[in-house]
Write an enzyme that holds these catalytic residues in place. Sequence first.
Site, PDB file in Angstrom:
ATOM      1  N   ARG B   8       0.835  -1.201   0.000  1.00 50.40           N
ATOM      2  CA  ARG B   8       0.000   0.000   0.000  1.00 50.40           C
ATOM      3  C   ARG B   8       0.872   1.253   0.000  1.00 50.40           C
ATOM      4  O   ARG B   8       0.484   2.281  -0.553  1.00 50.40           O
ATOM      5  CB  ARG B   8      -0.961   0.025   1.189  1.00 50.40           C
ATOM      6  CG  ARG B   8      -0.305  -0.094   2.568  1.00 50.40           C
ATOM      7  CD  ARG B   8      -1.312   0.086   3.673  1.00 50.40           C
ATOM      8  NE  ARG B   8      -0.778  -0.332   4.980  1.00 50.40           N
ATOM      9  CZ  ARG B   8      -1.170   0.170   6.130  1.00 50.40           C
ATOM     10  NH1 ARG B   8      -2.101   1.113   6.171  1.00 50.40           N
ATOM     11  NH2 ARG B   8      -0.650  -0.261   7.266  1.00 50.40           N
ATOM     12  N   SER B  35      -5.186   5.002   5.776  1.00 46.10           N
ATOM     13  CA  SER B  35      -4.777   3.597   5.696  1.00 46.10           C
ATOM     14  C   SER B  35      -4.322   3.204   4.296  1.00 46.10           C
ATOM     15  O   SER B  35      -3.431   2.379   4.138  1.00 46.10           O
ATOM     16  CB  SER B  35      -5.936   2.676   6.089  1.00 46.10           C
ATOM     17  OG  SER B  35      -6.390   2.950   7.396  1.00 46.10           O
ATOM     18  N   GLU B  56     -19.062   4.101  -1.041  1.00 44.42           N
ATOM     19  CA  GLU B  56     -18.298   3.456  -2.115  1.00 44.42           C
ATOM     20  C   GLU B  56     -19.048   3.454  -3.441  1.00 44.42           C
ATOM     21  O   GLU B  56     -18.457   3.618  -4.500  1.00 44.42           O
ATOM     22  CB  GLU B  56     -17.931   2.015  -1.726  1.00 44.42           C
ATOM     23  CG  GLU B  56     -16.960   1.898  -0.547  1.00 44.42           C
ATOM     24  CD  GLU B  56     -17.620   2.144   0.800  1.00 44.42           C
ATOM     25  OE1 GLU B  56     -18.864   2.159   0.850  1.00 44.42           O
ATOM     26  OE2 GLU B  56     -16.896   2.330   1.792  1.00 44.42           O
ATOM     27  N   PHE B  81     -14.619  -3.891   0.737  1.00 45.41           N
ATOM     28  CA  PHE B  81     -15.735  -2.997   0.418  1.00 45.41           C
ATOM     29  C   PHE B  81     -16.007  -2.887  -1.074  1.00 45.41           C
ATOM     30  O   PHE B  81     -16.922  -2.173  -1.486  1.00 45.41           O
ATOM     31  CB  PHE B  81     -15.485  -1.617   1.038  1.00 45.41           C
ATOM     32  CG  PHE B  81     -15.342  -1.672   2.532  1.00 45.41           C
ATOM     33  CD1 PHE B  81     -14.264  -1.090   3.165  1.00 45.41           C
ATOM     34  CD2 PHE B  81     -16.279  -2.352   3.302  1.00 45.41           C
ATOM     35  CE1 PHE B  81     -14.112  -1.163   4.551  1.00 45.41           C
ATOM     36  CE2 PHE B  81     -16.146  -2.445   4.680  1.00 45.41           C
ATOM     37  CZ  PHE B  81     -15.059  -1.849   5.305  1.00 45.41           C
ATOM     38  N   ASP B 114      -9.197  -6.827  12.695  1.00 43.54           N
ATOM     39  CA  ASP B 114     -10.583  -6.398  12.477  1.00 43.54           C
ATOM     40  C   ASP B 114     -11.527  -7.594  12.381  1.00 43.54           C
ATOM     41  O   ASP B 114     -12.713  -7.467  12.663  1.00 43.54           O
ATOM     42  CB  ASP B 114     -10.701  -5.559  11.198  1.00 43.54           C
ATOM     43  CG  ASP B 114     -10.171  -4.148  11.383  1.00 43.54           C
ATOM     44  OD1 ASP B 114      -9.925  -3.475  10.370  1.00 43.54           O
ATOM     45  OD2 ASP B 114     -10.010  -3.712  12.542  1.00 43.54           O
TER      46      ASP B 114
END
Lengths: 276, 320
Positions: B8, B35, B56, B81, B114
Amino acid sequence: MEVMEHAQLTHLANEIRKKLIRAIHHVQTGHPGSSLSTVEILTTLYFKYLRYDTNNPHSAERDYFILSKGHGAPALYATLAQAGFLPEEELFTLRQLHSRLQGHPNAAMLPGVDVSTGSLGQGLSIGIGLALGFQLDRKPNRVYCVLGDGELQEGQNWEAAMIAPALRLNHLTAIIDRNQLQNDGPTESIVPIDSLQAKWEAFGWNVHVIDGHDFDQLDDALQDALRQTERPTMIVANTIKGKGISFMENQVHWHHHPINDEQFAQAMAELGEVNR
Amino acid sequence: MMQMKPTRDAYGHALLEIAASESRVVVLDADLSRSTRTDWFANEYPERFINVGIAEANMIGMAAGLAMTGKIPFATTYSIFIGRAFDQIRQSVSYMGTNVKIVATHAGLAASYDGGSHQGLEDLALLRVLPGMTILSPADYHEAKQAILAAAAHQGPVYIRLQKEEMPVFTEESAAFQIGKARTLMDGTDVAILATGSLVYEAIQAAHRLREEGIFAEVLNISTIKPLDEAAVLNAAQKCGCLITAEEHNRIGGLYSAVSELLARHYPVPIEAVAMNDCYGETGSWRQLRDQYGLNAEGISTAVHTVIRHKNKQMEVTFR
């Protein structure tokens, strides 16, 4: 609005109605009710407000139009034919195999259609992206988006409603074809959506509520949209589903239904056409 | 000492790199920029960055509209997502062929603590079924950076799948990403390991261990899931006679499915999947979870033994 202009728009709207009824009757499929309620809106946009060039449908300077309620395609196609984007005869290929006139508007197939739609609730988001792109480049292009009222039950519309004023998209104008009916019945019996004025004002839009078949009111609201410098405009256009054909007006039945020969003859007579 | 970097971060750096020379790039994020690393771009180019909020579906529609004005939009969120915007990706991006780049970080089990609600194990399956969608799955920091650059230059919809935590850096820094081309990292003849993303390095580790056992595994980095490098896959199948696929994704619909579809059509050979066994993840560290579910070098080695047994059984039957 000047008398001449009013008469002209009235005439054009009538021509568009005839075209879309002829097409739907010919192919025995389509959404007549949903198409008929948008005719004055489309007429005003395409013959007074939208900047476009039929010789150069992809012109970079053009304004953009999104029929978010894509099932109203017959009205859009009829309007595009009236405006000179395609020959009138091509309307008889509506929904037929290999036709450029797909069941729901397809931008890749028909120059003059800017955005492919059909799955409800997506047009306004795309309109926001367009308006934002032009804003970033300080371009004067305007974006117009017509939505259905049943369509507003789709949540994505409200995501779009929240962000457009935050982005200060004053060149974006949305119009709701508030014809009170959806596929299975009246909107207010299924999932009530009123008060649209209160809702859209609360979201920060510049809101007008008008008679969507009245050219003067459409004109006033669209003029006001042009004057906006900070906010996008939402025009809640109260309309009649099936407007213009007496036996179709306010009938759920005519959301998506073929027109038989007898009905066709009567419809055309009401629109002032003696022979087919 | 093996260098470790998150993919990332490669995204964050790549955006800054492109932005300097390509003014058409704009970046959208659904409130995860701290993030996804799009905040680095946002800090440098605030006028070209939009936090669309936790929305989204609208984000994808906006990206499509932006692309229509000539922009190169990068729409960003977590892989979990992507499903929220599936119809929008289908209608506003794939169906229209709009030039939208969709970047998902935290792929697979990455959002480890998570828990299962945040572990994106379905995104490859969802996107593979969209015509015209290009799907990139880079294996490390260098490849991820190159993938972003390649996506920006590519005409058409692209989906790029990245991770969260630091991972071994092992590919060539300046090697340009070739969309649609798999890379052979190790040569072998006993079995071919087709790995993608976080499992490529694990595949290399497995291959080294297997070599000590006298099993010579060919290792391919499948960095483009769609379009699949069919020639490379069939070549490996013909050369080795059996295959393993390895991905941080459900066994259904991702790399294993893509490879199986191809083999079934052209060259059926034994094939085993290293993947999530059609189940959800749970809370834990990324390392713990990958070990728990066998998405590691050991899991790959075990699968190799299994598939070689199948291959040998088939050969016995053939020669009886």
